[in-house]
Every structure is written in C-alpha cells, then in structure tokens.
Scaffold this motif. Sequence first.
Motif, PDB file in Angstrom:
ATOM      1  N   MET A 328     -24.615  16.577  19.728  1.00 50.56           N
ATOM      2  CA  MET A 328     -24.910  15.430  18.903  1.00 50.56           C
ATOM      3  C   MET A 328     -26.358  15.472  18.410  1.00 50.56           C
ATOM      4  SD  MET A 328     -23.631  11.836  20.275  1.00 50.56           S
ATOM      5  CE  MET A 328     -25.009  11.627  21.344  1.00 50.56           C
ATOM      6  N   TYR A 329     -27.247  15.848  19.314  1.00 51.59           N
ATOM      7  CA  TYR A 329     -28.662  15.868  18.939  1.00 51.59           C
ATOM      8  C   TYR A 329     -28.941  16.996  17.957  1.00 51.59           C
ATOM      9  CZ  TYR A 329     -29.378  12.491  22.595  1.00 51.59           C
ATOM     10  OH  TYR A 329     -29.309  11.367  23.346  1.00 51.59           O
ATOM     11  N   ILE A 334     -30.380  18.504  12.439  1.00 49.98           N
ATOM     12  CA  ILE A 334     -30.131  19.150  11.145  1.00 49.98           C
ATOM     13  C   ILE A 334     -30.130  18.118  10.032  1.00 49.98           C
ATOM     14  CG2 ILE A 334     -28.337  20.320   9.801  1.00 49.98           C
ATOM     15  CD1 ILE A 334     -27.665  21.762  12.495  1.00 49.98           C
ATOM     16  N   ASP A 335     -29.586  16.922  10.338  1.00 45.35           N
ATOM     17  CA  ASP A 335     -29.561  15.868   9.326  1.00 45.35           C
ATOM     18  C   ASP A 335     -30.928  15.243   9.119  1.00 45.35           C
ATOM     19  OD1 ASP A 335     -26.956  16.298   8.940  1.00 45.35           O
ATOM     20  OD2 ASP A 335     -26.226  14.622  10.133  1.00 45.35           O
ATOM     21  N   GLN A 341     -35.435   7.845  15.830  1.00 41.76           N
ATOM     22  CA  GLN A 341     -34.089   7.503  15.366  1.00 41.76           C
ATOM     23  C   GLN A 341     -33.036   8.067  16.305  1.00 41.76           C
ATOM     24  OE1 GLN A 341     -34.553   9.162  11.462  1.00 41.76           O
ATOM     25  NE2 GLN A 341     -34.503   7.150  10.472  1.00 41.76           N
ATOM     26  N   GLN A 342     -33.283   9.300  16.787  1.00 43.54           N
ATOM     27  CA  GLN A 342     -32.320   9.908  17.710  1.00 43.54           C
ATOM     28  C   GLN A 342     -32.202   9.073  18.978  1.00 43.54           C
ATOM     29  OE1 GLN A 342     -33.046  14.038  18.498  1.00 43.54           O
ATOM     30  NE2 GLN A 342     -33.500  14.457  16.362  1.00 43.54           N
ATOM     31  N   PHE A 343     -33.353   8.589  19.462  1.00 42.02           N
ATOM     32  CA  PHE A 343     -33.313   7.775  20.671  1.00 42.02           C
ATOM     33  C   PHE A 343     -32.572   6.480  20.394  1.00 42.02           C
ATOM     34  CE2 PHE A 343     -35.281   4.281  23.072  1.00 42.02           C
ATOM     35  CZ  PHE A 343     -34.860   4.636  24.326  1.00 42.02           C
TER      36      PHE A 343
END
Lengths: 429, 416
Positions: A328-329, A334-335, A341-343
Amino acid sequence: MSPRPPSGAPRGTGPLQKREARLAWAMLGPTFAIVALIVALPLLANFWISAKPVQLADLRPPAPKVTERVRGEAIAAGESLEVVYTVRNTSPNRPLAGVTFEDSAPEGVALAVEDPRCTLAEGRLRCAFGDLEPRARERVRVNATFAAAVADAEALLEGSAPLTTGSGDNPLTSLDFTFDNFRRVFNASEFWDVLWTSILYTVFGTGGALALGLFAALLLNQAFRGRAFLRGLFLFPYVAPVIAVAYTWVTLLDPNSGALNAILAQMGATEGPINFLGQRSAGTLNLFGLEIEFRLALTTVIVFEAWRYFPLSFLFILARMQSINTDMYEAAEIDGATPFQQFWYLSLPQLATILAILFLLRFIWTFNKFDDIFLMTGGAAGTRTLTVDVYEQAIALSNLGAGAAVAVVVFAVLLAFALVFFRFSPKEG
Amino acid sequence: MAAIRDQGGYGLRSGASVGVISGLVFGTLGMIVIGVALALVSGAPTRPPVGVAALSGLAGAAAVLLTPRDARARRGWTVSCGATLAVLLLLTLGTPFGLPLAEATLWQAIALLLFAGAVAQANWLCLGGAPLGRLSRYDFERLMIGIARGAGFVLFTVFVALPFYVMVMTSFKSQAALLANPLDFSIDLGRDDLFGSYVELFTRFNFGGYILNSAIVSLSTVVLTLLVAVPGAYAVARLRFPGRDVWAQSILLIYMVPAIVLVLPIYAVFSQLELRNTLIGLLMVYPATTIPVALYMLQGYFRGLPAEIEEAALMDGLGRAAVIVKITLPLSLPALASVALYVFMIAWNEFLFAFMFLDDPGIFTLPRGVASLNSSELPRELMMAGAVIATLPIMAIFLWLERFMVQGLAAGAVKG
C-alpha cells in the motif's frame, strides 16, 4: 423389519456430549470457584457494606473474653489462694449485652466467692455482669481452698476453660441498613470536585499514554541498529514496580532536593523551586472569558500516568504497524503521497481499531487506578480521584461504610461508561 | 531514494528553512541534554547557555547546507562540527557550559566535543541531501520528519531513562550531599560506604526477608495460576459445552473490576477470619486477579494448536489428563513461559493488597517493605535503594527473557 434410520444430523445432546460438557465444567470449576470467592462475592459484599453504618473499628466484633489468673504453684492441703477472673469486651466501640461466664472447680477444690454478681452451685461458679461497655473490663475475685496438696495449682485451676455467653451485634452481619453513607458522600462539598478530578485524570492520562505510545511506535517502526535495545528500554516504565518508579518521581520532583528543579534553576528557566506534587494550581488561563485553572499537581500525576503506561500502547501499536502490508505504501509513494498524507490516510485508518481497543482498556484501567496517585501525592493538592477517595474514607477516616459507598460510585461510573461505549462503538464484522 | 530536487529560489518551504529548524532544534536539545549530563556526571555547577547553543546549531546546519552537495559526504560533518564549535566558543567567550574552563576541564572537553559532534551528526544526517532552495512538499515533509525523528529519539530516551538513572544514583548518595547539590550525581568511588544504604537495608530493615517473601508469594502465585488456568483454558479451547463462547469472552470482564472496589470487602472479611495479616491471604487474592487473564491468553494459544494430534492420542486410548500433560503442555511451552512471566511480574509488583493486608514486618513483600521506608525520619537514599532492590530482579528477568515477556504483554491485552 428394522426401524428406519433417522435422517439428517442427530439432534439434542447425546450422552457423549453430556460427558464432555461435564468434564468441561469440572475443569473450569476451580476458576469459577476462586473468581466467585474473591471477585464476585466481594463485589456484592461491597454493596452490602455501603448500606451499613460500619466503622473500621467494627471489624473487631464485640465478644466477651475471660482470662483467669492464679498466683502460686505448690499448695499444701487446706491452704487457699486467690483466683482472679477478668472479663472484657474486645470491641473498641460496641457494647455487649447479657455477659455471663461459668467455670467449674476441679476435683478437691472448694470455691468461695463474695462478689454479689456470682453464684456457686455444686462447685460451679456462675457470674452475670449484664451489659459491658466497649473495652470495659470486670474483675471477680474467688477464693479456692485445696483439700489435698497440689504441685501445680495454676495448671489445675486453669485447666478448665470458662464458658462465656454474651451478645453484641456484629455490625457487618446485622440487618441494620442506612443511607447515611451515600448521603454523606454526595453531600460532601468535595465530592463533585473528586469526580471531576477523576474524569480529568482518566481522559488526559489515557490520551497521553496513547499519544506517547503512537509516537514511540512511529519512531521504532523502521529497522535500524539498536532498535531492539530501545524497544526494551521503552518498556522499562511499565515493567518496573509501581512503588519504585512512583517514589523515584517523587524524589526527582522534590522542590528542595529534586534534580528536575535544580536543572530548571540552572538553566534559568524558573525563578524559585516548583512544588510539582504539592501545589494545586499554577495560575488560571483565561480562554474566551472562561477561567480555566491549570492544575499543577494533577498535571504531574497525569504525566506520570502517561510515562508509565505508554509502553503498553506502544507495544500494541507497533505490533499492528508491523503487520500492515507495505504494498500500500509503495503504491502511495508512486502516486506521490507525502509522508504525512501516507500516515494520515493509510496508517491511521489501519490503526483505528487497535487505538479504539487501547482507548477503552486504558480508559477503564486509568479510571480504576489507585496506586500511582496514592504513592505520589496521597490525594493531596487536588489530585484526589474517586479511587483514592475510597481509601481516604474507609481507612484514613475509618468509615468503612462511606468508603464502600464511594466504591459503589466508582463501579456505577464504570458501568455507565461501558454501556455508553458499547452502545456507540461501531460494531465489527 | 532519488536525490532531492532543488526547485531554486527561496521560500518558506525550502531547504533553508529546514536547515534553520534543524539547527535550532538540535542545538537546543544537544545543549540541554549534554549540559545537564555534564552537571550530573561531573557535579560541576554548569549553566548551559541554551540560546547560544541554538545559534551554534544553526551555524552547523548552515555549514552543511553551504557545502556543495557532492562534497557533503566527505567533509559535511567536519565542517559542521567546526562551525558549531567555533560559534559556541566565540559567543560564550570561551565558557561553553557557563563554567570557567579550569573547572572540571576534562569533563568539559569531553562534553564540548560530544556536543559539537552530536549536533553536527544530527544536522548532517538530516540535511545531507537537502538543497538550499525551495522543495517539493514531499521532500519537505521527509526532511521535517527526519528532524522530528531525531529529536524524538533523544527526548524519549531521556524521558524514559532519566528517572531510572536518578533512582540508581540517588541510592549511592547521602541525604546531605543531595540537599547541597541536587544535580551532583557523580559517584565518589572512594567513599567507603558507597553501598551504605544497601547494607543498612539488609541489616537493619530485613530486606533479605522481604525478597524471600516476595519470591515465595510471586512463585506460588505463578504455580497456583497455572494449575487452575491450564485446565480451564483447555476446556474453553477444546471441549464443547453450552455457553462456551460467552464464558471465553466474559472472563476478561473480570479484569475491568477495580481492585479498590474489592479491597474493602476482602479486607473486612479477612480481618474477621484472621487471614488479613498473612501471606496465605495474599495468596488467595493474587491468583484470583491473574487467573482470568492467564486463562484468556492460554486458551487463545491452545486454539492455535492442531487438534488432530490430541484426537489421535485420544483414539489411541490416552486419557484427557494424559493428553494435556503429554501433548498440549509440551507444545505450548512458549505460551506457558509468557504467561508465567507476566503473572510473576504482576505478583512481584503488586502494591495495593500487600499494603492493605500486611502489618507485620516479618512477612512484608518488597513493595510493602519499600512503602515502609517512606518516612520523613528516613533518608531518601534508603527509599531509592529499596526501589532499586525491588526493581532489579524483575528487570533482570525482563532483559533475560524479553522475548517471552513481550509476547506475554502483547498476547492477552493486558492489565496495568
């Protein structure tokens, strides 16, 4: 013709299943017994005590106690000596009614008594004292005359134990009920303050422990050299005995000889020593016209609570983080999702369940917590929570009933919280 | 990781601002930690100049950023270290810790090098790949998180370790020395009564006996808990009976009952039964508080074991008891170790019941014994020595068997 075999699965319970169930109950028996004895029964007993006028001193119920004192050993025939009986009420605060005792003279000993409360019949001494006040003691002197020589008169006379009667109510088992305990608890001026303190302590203690645990888990989520060491270190506060760490904090925060005040003074951060644990308030904040008191001692015990229990949240959150799929990360990377934001959009939703569970558990246990505050401040300086109040009422003020009444309040608040939580928590699965 | 792209120009979201934050944060933190550590270790009355240190950190950060990026790997650290050192010494007029250099010179020199080296290292690690100009949001956040991580490690480590350091060091000091200078935790190895507090605890206060009592109570609690919880957990995990799942879940509810609600009735009843001031009384209460969680943890583990082996053994004529002893238990040794350690920890650390029940110093457990040292007539270092004695065994066990302990802590959603 044979009967048709039944179709479908067998119904009801067969003898095998019954045997299995019996075996299961037998294996669970000891657990049930000990839990019933030490958890369920005291829980009920607490309700019982809370509705009774019981003082700490009542735990020694009124009972008559007789002691017999004889002086002298070898006695010649025809000689006599004095025997002193002392009857006393063992209770420090409850009277005793209808107190009597009986004792028989051994063979070859003639008793004589002048005390009007006593009678002698067929060598049997019987004395009646009526009512005995708390802690009161009464003495009776009896003359014993020996028909034959005796080597050890003391052993001979004291060989027969006196029989006593007398009744006083054991306030624990009597059917004497009262609402005074609850009335006293709710009428006390500080009760609402205590309840509010409890709530503040629980909410901020839980939040602090969870937040620290989350930060610590974020720090140790990536592999690096020394991670195992740091993980061990971060668990120290939780593993060490509460008494050791609580007293250490008291030493560390001491206004006169504490290291923290000395550090702050050396840096020039404070003017005088701060009494972290002994000062109720450190000024008020004015927020939109609302006066908010900054409660210093309470804040200190909350920080201690967060320090001591963050390891638990840390451990659980870290375990959950390590089990999140890293694909997922990579996709998010890549996006072009930024780390924050990931957190926020990936990690937090994954951690929501464990955070909710931890919040529930820690909330309850923080609310139940007694040792930490008791050891650090003893409930002084505005840190008295409900649990400390139980101790304060029951042991410090010796009013067992009032303490139990506060304990009932503790239990009721917990129950209410549990109901609210389960009513509004999202159901899983 | 791809190299960080310099978008040119200057802005709020730029390498320069990352450098400012990095320099200020690490300069301040470094001085607080190392300045205080210097005071604690050497006993010298330092006055850490935090503001100046922040500026020196800033200089170090600037030095990294101004070095060409391809040269940073080689000389970034050295340049940064030199800049930090120079600014600190210059602005404090040669007294980097508020002390004349003649005092505790060796310690000061070590602390100075440590400060410059550590701040430079932190700046270099955080800014090594950062350009001076504007950054993309992604790169900016990465760099900021790097700084936060660095600061977080320092803060957490100090926050967790400081109380334990104070605990150990105080136990070696005397009350008078502590009052004279509360920051002086230097150990005077020449003192012949360095272990005076410990000697006193074992000779005058019967701490040997307390250790023994604590060991007896804790080990008995472990044995009793396992004796009761193993069959219970097996029944819940393997046997079918009505209401099984409800029981399995509700057993944990017992953990929600506050000890303070139970302690008064038990106190009352045990007083009348004359069980109060006895270790037997404690040994009735402790297992009751540990059995539910032990049962819950074990049944979870038993469920994970393949039932087929046990079924085969049952077919071959082994009885249930024999199956448990010969098959289930050997297979679940790791879980048993975790549960045993966890229960041991609870019993060893337990304070409330020991405090309420035990009056007789002959049967004090360690927490109760340490509590008895909390008196204004007794010096603090005795209390701290008692705390160390109570903490050391459980810490030794923890460090030695950390793997099992962590599993135990994590397995059963455990109590605090």
